[in-house]
Write a protein that holds these residues in place. Structure first.
Motif, short mmCIF file in Angstrom:
data_model
loop_
_atom_site.label_atom_id
_atom_site.label_comp_id
_atom_site.label_asym_id
_atom_site.label_seq_id
_atom_site.Cartn_x
_atom_site.Cartn_y
_atom_site.Cartn_z
N LYS A 261 -11.06 25.75 66.79
CA LYS A 261 -10.11 26.29 65.71
C LYS A 261 -8.76 25.80 65.82
O LYS A 261 -8.26 25.87 64.85
N GLN A 262 -8.41 25.30 66.82
CA GLN A 262 -7.01 24.73 66.93
C GLN A 262 -6.93 23.07 66.76
O GLN A 262 -5.64 22.71 67.21
N GLY A 263 -7.70 22.67 66.60
CA GLY A 263 -7.88 21.09 66.64
C GLY A 263 -7.92 20.56 67.95
O GLY A 263 -8.20 21.14 68.87
N THR A 264 -7.57 19.27 68.23
CA THR A 264 -7.62 18.69 69.49
C THR A 264 -6.08 18.16 69.96
O THR A 264 -6.24 17.19 70.92
N LEU A 265 -5.14 18.38 69.09
CA LEU A 265 -3.90 17.93 69.84
C LEU A 265 -3.57 18.22 71.29
O LEU A 265 -3.58 19.29 71.40
N LEU A 266 -3.21 17.29 71.95
CA LEU A 266 -3.01 17.39 73.48
C LEU A 266 -1.62 16.40 73.79
O LEU A 266 -1.53 15.48 73.13
N CYS A 267 -0.93 17.08 74.62
CA CYS A 267 0.15 16.33 75.25
C CYS A 267 -0.04 15.99 76.68
O CYS A 267 -0.75 16.82 77.48
N TYR A 268 0.50 14.89 77.22
CA TYR A 268 0.08 14.54 78.73
C TYR A 268 1.42 14.15 79.55
O TYR A 268 2.04 13.41 78.84
N TYR A 269 1.66 15.06 80.36
CA TYR A 269 2.99 14.78 81.07
C TYR A 269 2.58 14.74 82.69
O TYR A 269 1.85 15.65 83.11
N ARG A 270 2.66 13.78 83.44
CA ARG A 270 2.40 13.78 84.63
C ARG A 270 1.08 14.22 85.23
O ARG A 270 1.01 15.00 86.03
N HIS A 271 0.04 13.86 84.42
CA HIS A 271 -1.33 14.20 84.83
C HIS A 271 -1.80 15.72 84.47
O HIS A 271 -2.88 16.04 84.82
N GLN A 272 -0.77 16.22 83.71
CA GLN A 272 -1.09 17.74 83.42
C GLN A 272 -1.35 17.65 81.91
O GLN A 272 -0.51 17.02 81.15
N VAL A 273 -2.08 18.51 81.41
CA VAL A 273 -2.22 18.67 79.94
C VAL A 273 -1.35 19.82 79.62
O VAL A 273 -1.28 20.66 80.12
N GLU A 274 -0.58 19.39 78.59
CA GLU A 274 0.48 20.33 77.81
C GLU A 274 -0.02 20.25 76.45
O GLU A 274 -0.43 19.70 75.76
N ASP A 275 0.67 21.69 75.85
CA ASP A 275 0.41 21.84 74.64
C ASP A 275 1.40 21.75 73.57
O ASP A 275 1.19 22.18 72.40
N ASP A 276 2.63 21.82 74.14
CA ASP A 276 3.75 21.90 73.24
C ASP A 276 4.32 20.54 72.73
O ASP A 276 5.02 19.70 73.63
N PRO A 277 4.08 20.04 71.58
CA PRO A 277 4.73 18.57 71.38
C PRO A 277 6.05 18.47 71.13
O PRO A 277 6.91 17.47 70.84
N TYR A 278 6.59 19.68 71.18
CA TYR A 278 8.24 19.61 70.53
C TYR A 278 9.01 19.62 71.91
O TYR A 278 10.17 19.86 71.69
N VAL A 279 8.67 19.36 72.90
CA VAL A 279 9.42 19.35 74.30
C VAL A 279 9.32 17.95 74.75
O VAL A 279 8.40 17.14 74.42
N ARG A 280 10.19 17.47 75.90
CA ARG A 280 10.16 15.99 76.51
C ARG A 280 9.80 15.04 75.46
O ARG A 280 8.96 14.29 75.68
N LEU A 281 10.62 15.16 74.42
CA LEU A 281 10.55 14.24 73.52
C LEU A 281 10.42 12.50 73.90
O LEU A 281 11.42 12.09 74.50
N GLY A 282 9.47 11.78 73.71
CA GLY A 282 9.22 10.58 74.26
C GLY A 282 9.09 10.28 75.55
O GLY A 282 8.72 9.25 76.04
N ARG A 283 9.01 11.51 76.42
CA ARG A 283 8.40 11.39 77.79
C ARG A 283 7.09 11.81 78.02
O ARG A 283 6.64 11.72 78.99
N GLN A 284 6.80 12.34 77.02
CA GLN A 284 5.00 12.94 77.18
C GLN A 284 4.36 12.12 76.14
O GLN A 284 4.91 11.83 75.14
N ASP A 285 2.98 11.92 76.29
CA ASP A 285 2.04 11.33 75.44
C ASP A 285 1.64 12.34 74.46
O ASP A 285 1.40 13.56 75.03
N ILE A 286 1.37 12.27 73.35
CA ILE A 286 0.72 13.16 72.26
C ILE A 286 -0.60 12.65 71.77
O ILE A 286 -0.24 11.11 71.33
N THR A 287 -1.70 13.07 71.94
CA THR A 287 -2.77 12.31 71.28
C THR A 287 -3.72 13.32 70.73
O THR A 287 -3.41 14.49 70.60
N SER A 288 -4.64 12.75 69.89
CA SER A 288 -5.83 13.63 69.66
C SER A 288 -7.03 13.09 69.31
O SER A 288 -7.29 11.67 69.56
N HIS A 289 -8.27 13.75 69.49
CA HIS A 289 -9.35 13.06 69.69
C HIS A 289 -9.84 12.44 68.63
O HIS A 289 -9.45 12.65 67.44
#
Ligand SMILES: C[S@@+](CC[C@H](N)C(=O)[O-])C[C@H]1O[C@@H](n2cnc3c(N)ncnc32)[C@H](O)[C@@H]1O
Length: 381
Positions: A261-289
């Protein structure tokens, strides 16, 4: 001012000027803003030292199996005197190096006529690629992404990519009682906020129609318009041969299934999955399946026939990963190293917690009559 706040200020100004921007534009800036984006800032690292592992950083056997398959593709084309290998999104060049090492050792005839072309959006990575691929320098050249897909570049051979499509910016949509709406990024109380609005382009609805997907009320999803555009560029450049795409994703009916229901957008930061794309701009990866059905449908429209599609574990097993790992074990003296090799194999092919079944491989072909590839063999056969 840190890069983080610099990118933050740029985005705040950009959004204030426009009122709102699409999520795709926001993601584009977070990943690719020159000098500040996740993929375009200095010192970015993928693998154990970075924010996420890719199959390439797990073991060279991954690249060597792809090399085996490209040699089979070369045979399917009639062992031509020249064969071009194109890698899109080549990163630091590790995969290309593993492939070239194998071909130099095992396929000298193919290697002698090889033309390796690296296409990478971030030009500063060229230095790392040149260093890693120094022993293959005579076979190597670079192509700027803006020339890829134009009259300035055409080739016969194989175009491959690993985790390129998941790194392309996506539009986000949600089904409401008023119909399909797009999620935009706007400003509220000085920070980023989301708001819904009419679709920014009719291409979004057309994309979902092509794959016959209707979202349920309340369901969110990503639409990667850049993926079929990239494939169209690939098809313009490919005269004869194969497109091999490796990434995590699903066929559309699974990707857009009601339970997601929420789609597959994910962020990666230091091997942790994060779900907020509005933080750590340019320092975390943002991807989707990746939606592999769209790649297949668009490919067919472009004259690219789907030859094989399946889980990475099936691809690796039928194309020879066990032989590669056994060989690697034989040439390793210490028990500790042998264990490392076996663990790498497990990581690459294990479905649960590994990369074996979320990762998929799609092979498309143009101008090749009934190709017989290694991955089409029965596992163990
Ligand atoms: C997730 S990384 C994968 C890198 C490498 N293939 C790997 O698996 O480790 C995606 C890479 O694709 C590059 N990229 C994004 N869009 C591109 C495009 N249109 N053409 C070429 N490279 C692109 C990015 O700069 C980044 O280096």
């Amino acid at each position: 001012m840190t890069d983080d706040t610099q990118l933050h200020d740029i985005l705040i100004k950009r959004i204030a000027a426009a009122g709102r921007i699409t999520f795709a534009s926001f993601m584009e800036a977070c990943l690719y803003e020159p000098g500040l984006g996740y993929y375009t800032s200095p010192g970015r690292k993928v693998g154990a030292e970075g924010d996420f592992y890719t199959s390439i950083s797990v073991h060279a056997a991954f690249g060597r199996v792809i090399a085996r398959e490209t040699a089979q593709m070369w045979r399917c084309l009639g062992s031509p005197a020249t064969f071009t290998l194109v890698e899109c999104g080549a990163g630091n060049g590790r995969l290309a190096c593993d492939i070239m090492d194998y071909l130099a050792e095992r396929e000298p005839e193919m290697y002698a006529g090889l033309d390796l072309v690296l296409v990478e959006r971030e030009p500063s990575l060229q230095a790392a690629q040149a260093e890693l691929l120094a022993r293959h320098r005579e076979r190597l050249r670079w192509l700027p992404p803006e020339i890829f897909g134009t009259d300035g570049f055409s080739f016969s051979g194989c175009l491959y990519s690993n985790e390129l499509i998941d790194a392309l910016p996506v539009h986000r949509v949600v089904m409401t009682p008023e119909g399909l709406r797009e999620i935009y990024v706007t400003l509220r109380d000085g920070g980023f906020a989301e708001e819904m609005g009419a679709l920014s382009t009719p291409a979004i609805a057309a994309y979902l129609e092509r794959i016959k997907v209707t979202l349920l009320p309340g369901q969110q999803a990503e639409v990667n318009l850049a993926a079929p555009e990239w494939l169209a560029a690939a098809a313009r450049s490919l005269q004869r041969g194969f497109v091999l795409t490796i990434d995590y994703g699903y066929p559309a009916e699974e990707l857009y299934a009601p339970q997601r229901k929420q789609g597959t957008l994910l962020c990666y930061y230091r091997h942790q999955v994060e779900d907020d794309p509005y933080v750590r701009l340019g320092r975390q990866d943002i991807t989707s399946h990746v939606d592999f059905t769209s790649l297949m449908r668009r490919g067919e429209e472009l004259g690219l026939e789907p030859v094989w599609f399946g889980e990475q574990c099936r691809f690796l097993l039928s194309a020879g990963i066990v032989e590669e790992i056994e060989e690697s074990e034989r040439s390793t003296a210490s028990e500790k190293e042998k264990l490392k090799v076996r663990l790498a194999l497990k990581k690459l092919i294990m479905p649960e917690g590994g990369m074996g079944d979320t990762f998929r491989v799609l092979i498309q072909a143009r101008g090749v009559e009934s190709p017989r590839l290694l991955c089409q063999r029965r596992i163990g056969g």
